[in-house]
Design a protein around this motif. Structure first.
Motif, PDB file in Angstrom:
ATOM      1  N   SER A 110       0.832  -1.201   0.000  1.00 15.76           N
ATOM      2  CA  SER A 110       0.000   0.000   0.000  1.00 15.76           C
ATOM      3  C   SER A 110       0.869   1.254   0.000  1.00 15.76           C
ATOM      4  CB  SER A 110      -0.916   0.007   1.223  1.00 15.76           C
ATOM      5  OG  SER A 110      -1.752  -1.114   1.174  1.00 15.76           O
ATOM      6  N   VAL A 111       1.933   1.233   0.833  1.00 16.69           N
ATOM      7  CA  VAL A 111       2.797   2.410   0.918  1.00 16.69           C
ATOM      8  C   VAL A 111       3.459   2.706  -0.422  1.00 16.69           C
ATOM      9  CG1 VAL A 111       4.889   3.343   1.970  1.00 16.69           C
ATOM     10  CG2 VAL A 111       3.219   2.145   3.382  1.00 16.69           C
ATOM     11  N   PHE A 112       3.925   1.648  -1.076  1.00 15.58           N
ATOM     12  CA  PHE A 112       4.686   1.855  -2.310  1.00 15.58           C
ATOM     13  C   PHE A 112       3.842   1.653  -3.575  1.00 15.58           C
ATOM     14  CE2 PHE A 112       7.971   0.953   0.786  1.00 15.58           C
ATOM     15  CZ  PHE A 112       8.908   1.922   0.480  1.00 15.58           C
ATOM     16  N   ALA A 113       2.533   1.537  -3.431  1.00 19.68           N
ATOM     17  CA  ALA A 113       1.655   1.284  -4.567  1.00 19.68           C
ATOM     18  C   ALA A 113       2.186   0.135  -5.427  1.00 19.68           C
ATOM     19  CB  ALA A 113       1.493   2.552  -5.418  1.00 19.68           C
ATOM     20  N   TRP A 114       2.577  -0.911  -4.744  1.00 24.09           N
ATOM     21  CA  TRP A 114       3.124  -2.092  -5.436  1.00 24.09           C
ATOM     22  C   TRP A 114       1.949  -2.980  -5.864  1.00 24.09           C
ATOM     23  CZ3 TRP A 114       7.886  -3.422  -7.053  1.00 24.09           C
ATOM     24  CH2 TRP A 114       8.125  -4.757  -7.394  1.00 24.09           C
ATOM     25  N   PRO A 115       1.859  -3.341  -7.122  1.00 22.00           N
ATOM     26  CA  PRO A 115       0.664  -4.035  -7.607  1.00 22.00           C
ATOM     27  C   PRO A 115       0.629  -5.514  -7.245  1.00 22.00           C
ATOM     28  CG  PRO A 115       2.196  -3.739  -9.407  1.00 22.00           C
ATOM     29  CD  PRO A 115       2.820  -3.088  -8.213  1.00 22.00           C
ATOM     30  N   GLY A 116       0.661  -5.833  -5.963  1.00 17.58           N
ATOM     31  CA  GLY A 116       0.597  -7.227  -5.549  1.00 17.58           C
ATOM     32  C   GLY A 116      -0.753  -7.523  -4.935  1.00 17.58           C
ATOM     33  N   ILE A 117      -0.925  -8.732  -4.378  1.00 16.91           N
ATOM     34  CA  ILE A 117      -2.252  -9.045  -3.855  1.00 16.91           C
ATOM     35  C   ILE A 117      -2.491  -8.413  -2.489  1.00 16.91           C
ATOM     36  CG2 ILE A 117      -2.670 -11.129  -5.196  1.00 16.91           C
ATOM     37  CD1 ILE A 117      -1.973 -12.752  -2.774  1.00 16.91           C
ATOM     38  N   GLY A 118      -1.452  -7.979  -1.786  1.00 16.89           N
ATOM     39  CA  GLY A 118      -1.665  -7.277  -0.522  1.00 16.89           C
ATOM     40  C   GLY A 118      -2.454  -5.997  -0.756  1.00 16.89           C
ATOM     41  N   ARG A 119      -2.028  -5.251  -1.752  1.00 18.81           N
ATOM     42  CA  ARG A 119      -2.707  -3.989  -2.059  1.00 18.81           C
ATOM     43  C   ARG A 119      -4.104  -4.277  -2.618  1.00 18.81           C
ATOM     44  NH1 ARG A 119      -1.376  -0.515  -6.595  1.00 18.81           N
ATOM     45  NH2 ARG A 119      -2.389   1.512  -6.280  1.00 18.81           N
ATOM     46  N   LEU A 120      -4.173  -5.315  -3.471  1.00 23.51           N
ATOM     47  CA  LEU A 120      -5.476  -5.703  -4.029  1.00 23.51           C
ATOM     48  C   LEU A 120      -6.461  -5.992  -2.906  1.00 23.51           C
ATOM     49  CD1 LEU A 120      -7.214  -6.560  -6.479  1.00 23.51           C
ATOM     50  CD2 LEU A 120      -6.267  -8.861  -6.221  1.00 23.51           C
ATOM     51  N   MET A 121      -5.963  -6.663  -1.858  1.00 21.78           N
ATOM     52  CA  MET A 121      -6.855  -7.032  -0.766  1.00 21.78           C
ATOM     53  C   MET A 121      -7.358  -5.792  -0.035  1.00 21.78           C
ATOM     54  SD  MET A 121      -6.380 -10.050   1.971  1.00 21.78           S
ATOM     55  CE  MET A 121      -5.456  -9.333   3.278  1.00 21.78           C
ATOM     56  N   VAL A 122      -6.454  -4.860   0.239  1.00 18.49           N
ATOM     57  CA  VAL A 122      -6.861  -3.631   0.932  1.00 18.49           C
ATOM     58  C   VAL A 122      -7.915  -2.894   0.104  1.00 18.49           C
ATOM     59  CG1 VAL A 122      -6.077  -1.387   1.757  1.00 18.49           C
ATOM     60  CG2 VAL A 122      -4.658  -3.407   2.102  1.00 18.49           C
ATOM     61  N   GLN A 123      -7.677  -2.786  -1.194  1.00 21.46           N
ATOM     62  CA  GLN A 123      -8.638  -2.100  -2.063  1.00 21.46           C
ATOM     63  C   GLN A 123      -9.981  -2.819  -2.045  1.00 21.46           C
ATOM     64  OE1 GLN A 123      -6.288  -2.329  -5.605  1.00 21.46           O
ATOM     65  NE2 GLN A 123      -5.456  -0.247  -5.381  1.00 21.46           N
ATOM     66  N   SER A 124      -9.930  -4.160  -2.077  1.00 18.78           N
ATOM     67  CA  SER A 124     -11.168  -4.934  -2.132  1.00 18.78           C
ATOM     68  C   SER A 124     -11.953  -4.820  -0.832  1.00 18.78           C
ATOM     69  CB  SER A 124     -10.865  -6.401  -2.409  1.00 18.78           C
ATOM     70  OG  SER A 124     -10.054  -6.507  -3.548  1.00 18.78           O
ATOM     71  N   MET A 146     -13.391 -11.113  -3.844  1.00 17.33           N
ATOM     72  CA  MET A 146     -11.988 -10.790  -4.081  1.00 17.33           C
ATOM     73  C   MET A 146     -11.184 -10.897  -2.781  1.00 17.33           C
ATOM     74  SD  MET A 146      -9.990 -10.097  -6.548  1.00 17.33           S
ATOM     75  CE  MET A 146     -10.450  -9.072  -7.934  1.00 17.33           C
ATOM     76  N   VAL A 147     -11.734 -10.367  -1.676  1.00 12.99           N
ATOM     77  CA  VAL A 147     -11.047 -10.473  -0.385  1.00 12.99           C
ATOM     78  C   VAL A 147     -10.808 -11.944  -0.052  1.00 12.99           C
ATOM     79  CG1 VAL A 147     -11.221 -10.058   2.091  1.00 12.99           C
ATOM     80  CG2 VAL A 147     -12.016  -8.325   0.487  1.00 12.99           C
ATOM     81  N   LEU A 148     -11.868 -12.747  -0.217  1.00 10.54           N
ATOM     82  CA  LEU A 148     -11.730 -14.178   0.090  1.00 10.54           C
ATOM     83  C   LEU A 148     -10.661 -14.816  -0.777  1.00 10.54           C
ATOM     84  CD1 LEU A 148     -15.420 -15.202   0.604  1.00 10.54           C
ATOM     85  CD2 LEU A 148     -13.563 -15.445   2.250  1.00 10.54           C
ATOM     86  N   GLY A 149     -10.659 -14.444  -2.045  1.00 11.32           N
ATOM     87  CA  GLY A 149      -9.662 -15.003  -2.959  1.00 11.32           C
ATOM     88  C   GLY A 149      -8.254 -14.693  -2.483  1.00 11.32           C
ATOM     89  N   CYS A 150      -8.045 -13.422  -2.074  1.00  8.73           N
ATOM     90  CA  CYS A 150      -6.709 -13.037  -1.596  1.00  8.73           C
ATOM     91  C   CYS A 150      -6.347 -13.813  -0.328  1.00  8.73           C
ATOM     92  CB  CYS A 150      -6.670 -11.544  -1.298  1.00  8.73           C
ATOM     93  SG  CYS A 150      -6.855 -10.523  -2.760  1.00  8.73           S
ATOM     94  N   VAL A 151      -7.338 -13.914   0.583  1.00  9.89           N
ATOM     95  CA  VAL A 151      -7.065 -14.621   1.840  1.00  9.89           C
ATOM     96  C   VAL A 151      -6.702 -16.076   1.565  1.00  9.89           C
ATOM     97  CG1 VAL A 151      -8.112 -15.472   3.953  1.00  9.89           C
ATOM     98  CG2 VAL A 151      -8.457 -13.106   3.269  1.00  9.89           C
TER      99      VAL A 151
END
Lengths: 334, 308
Positions: free
Chosen positions: B251-265, B273-278
């Motif tokens: 999130s801090v570095f706007a890195w396009p990984g699933i960590g950021r995807l999860m926060v956005q979701s 989407m959250v479940l998928g990331c988890v």
């Protein structure tokens, strides 16, 4: 007096350990000599300084906290405290090796047994790895373990087998001085006899000198030529086997013998020495044994006794004796 | 050994069921109606009701959950509420980025931490020991997001050496990897030091010295392998923690990984989407733990003999 050659000579060795509670005076002027090819029994209670004496000869007293304060140790006539570490390392495992007390923890749990034996062979002999492994297997056979079990790890061995592996490591390079720190304590009696037999055989074949650290007087009688009794970090009585066993002078030595069970009279009670070893941080000012001694006198509390010789070999550090009375004996009750 | 691995893989199934159930319950209890979030401020109550019906949001939670698991069994994670696309596709597109970041961090932290811990132990109570442990303490105490911001301030804004965000090339990997790895390096170094301290006092180390083994060899050959056993445990846990830490770092570095995807979701109440990331995180965590356990066997023969 003929010139005797000594495998090891220790003079006035003082070793201290710094701890949070104070300075532990482990050795307070130990004198010890082993003639070439002979075996000396170093006898004493737990904490008397037996193991520290052994480790000092290898210069392996853990430092810190341990520190060799003063004294000299000569191996085959050469002082070891002046040697550089590199040279000392070449002696360890080759000229002097040590059998450690606790076989359960003395072997590396993540190395195979044969690797651990082969390591010492490779270090000191001009031999390649497979040759060393081959020799390690032979060493295993020598101590009564099938060679093919060498590829196993220590946890797959019983306590007695581990002790035999420790012995195999110590004997692998045929050392001229073997320090055996209670080598049979962890073994059952039948194996004990075998191990002692093996060590005797080694001594006869290779003329190995031995320092046998033990509290088992039976083993001393079995294997030793001379005996040193150590108490509170000092040798308080020393002599030939016959001197110490049959002409016992020091009340502490006498106490050790009386603590043995009597096989002839099974109803007789043991007579343990009263009290405990003195705290090595606060050793008594005079004789370290006086608080437990049945014969203690006023002088014992304040003045350290010095050596009184009964013959060339046999001496005792006790105020009960002077140069004349030590030869008569009979001061201490049987 | 193989039997052990299969057994462990099978035991992942109940873990995944538990994790998804908990997350499903939490997400459904969280305030905010996904339908409202999707349709936006201007949506009429009728539109919202229709969408809620379409998404089966009016069914009991457990029925919804059962439907979701049924979907998983047929190989679909469901469609994202947000993009309308299959969740699995987006997750798989982003997952390699997270793996790239995490693995660089792991390598970085282990490569630095092991020597640091070993030397600190061997030179116990010296200045080096003290300095490296203070360094480690700072590392452990510093929150990931704060360290990330400091690094951006200094290295991106002030010095302009590295980009502050994005994922183009190796350069943009440096700051996120350092941020993510620093804390873990600190913990690994501390554990290595303490287990090393214990090992170098062991009787078998004395035995090795008594054989005439040189001090360097005593440390590298005899002590290190024994000291690694607790260290590997921590490294394994840290890798799991890194996946979690990646949520913040990404999130801090706007890195396009699933960590950021999860926060956005989570913000968009995009439950599938959250479940998928988890699920992705849980599977990775379990597999890493399995790998660590297998590694144990190679380090410690006593443990290997138990893998039956």
């Amino acid at each position: 007096m003929s010139e005797k050659k000594y495998a090891v000579e220790i003079e006035d060795l003082v070793v201290e350990f710094k701890t949070d509670d104070g300075i532990v005076k482990a050795l307070n002027g130990v004198d010890l000599k082993i003639e070439e090819g002979k075996t000396l029994g170093l006898v004493g209670e737990t904490g008397a300084g037996k193991t520290t004496t052994g480790l000092s000869i290898l210069r392996l007293v853990p430092s810190p906290p341990g520190k060799i304060v003063s004294g000299t140790i000569k191996l085959n006539g050469e002082s070891i405290f002046e040697k550089p570490e590199e040279e000392m390392r070449k002696l360890r495992g080759k000229a002097v090796s040590m059998i450690f007390q606790d076989p359960m923890t003395s072997l590396n749990p993540v190395m195979t047994v044969e690797e651990q034996i082969a390591e010492v062979i490779e270090l000191h002999e001009d031999i390649n790895h497979s040759g060393a492994i081959q020799k390690a297997k032979e060493m295993l056979e020598l101590v009564g373990i099938p060679g093919e079990r060498g590829t196993e790890y220590p946890h797959q061995f019983s306590g007695g087998m581990k002790q035999r592996v420790v012995i195999a490591i110590a004997l692998a390079c045929s050392p001229s001085l073997l320090i055996a720190d209670e080598p049979t304590t962890a073994l059952d009696v039948t194996i004990q006899a075998q191990v002692l037999e093996m060590m005797k055989d080694l001594r006869n074949r290779l003329n190995t000198s031995m320092l046998m650290i033990t509290h088992d007087l039976g083993i001393v009688a079995e294997i030793c030529d001379t005996v040193s009794v150590i108490y509170g970090g000092r040798v308080i009585e020393h002599g030939s086997l016959d001197d110490v066993f049959n002409n016992t002078r020091h009340p502490y030595t006498e106490g050790l013998f009386r603590s043995l069970p009597n096989l002839d009279d099974r109803t007789s009670k043991l007579k343990p020495i009263k009290g405990l070893m003195p705290d090595p941080i606060n050793l008594p000012e005079g004789c370290t044994f006086y608080p437990r001694c049945d014969y203690a006198m006023e002088i014992c509390k304040t003045v350290k006794p010095s050596k009184v010789y009964r013959n060339d070999e046999h001496y005792v550090e006790c105020h009960l004796y002077d140069e004349n009375s030590v030869k008569e004996g009979g001061k201490i009750g049987k | 050994m193989w039997k052990f691995i299969v057994k462990r893989l099978v035991s992942m199934i109940p873990v995944l069921l538990g994790v998804t159930l908990v997350i499903y319950l939490i997400m459904s209890m969280a305030p905010g109606d996904p339908a409202k979030v999707i349709l936006g401020e201007q949506a009429t109550p009728e539109q919202i009701a229709a969408l809620r019906d379409e998404l089966h949001l009016n069914d009991p939670v457990l029925v919804q959950y059962a439907r979701y698991i049924g979907g998983l069994l047929t190989g679909t994670m469901g469609k994202s509420y947000n993009s309308g696309l299959e969740c699995g596709i987006e997750i798989m597109a982003r997952f390699p980025n997270t793996v790239r970041l995490a693995s660089v961090s792991v390598v970085l932290s282990v490569v630095l931490a092991l020597p640091l811990g070993v030397i600190a132990a061997v030179k116990q109570n010296t200045i080096f020991d003290g300095a490296s442990m203070v360094f480690a303490l700072i590392g452990i105490s510093m929150p990931v997001f704060w360290l990330g911001m400091l690094l951006i301030l200094f290295f991106s804004l002030r010095l302009g050496w590295f980009p502050s965000s994005g994922s183009e090339g190796l350069k943009s990997l440096v700051l996120p990897a350092v941020t993510l790895g620093f804390q873990h390096m600190a913990s690994i170094a501390r554990v290595t030091r303490s287990s090393m301290l214990e090992v170098i006092r062991a009787d078998y180390i004395r035995t090795a010295r008594a054989k005439g083994v040189s001090e360097n060899k005593v440390i590298t050959k005899h002590a290190l392998k024994n000291a690694l056993i607790p260290t590997v445990t921590v490294i394994g846990l840290q890798i799991g923690g890194m996946l979690g830490g990646s949520v913040m770092t990404e999130s801090v570095f706007a890195w396009p990984g699933i960590g950021r995807l999860m926060v956005q979701s989570i913000n968009k109440r995009d439950i599938p989407m959250v479940l998928g990331c988890v699920i992705m995180f849980s599977v990775s965590f379990s597999i890493i733990n399995l790998i660590v356990d297998v590694l144990y066997g190679f380090i410690d023969p006593r443990i290997k003999s138990q893998y039956k």
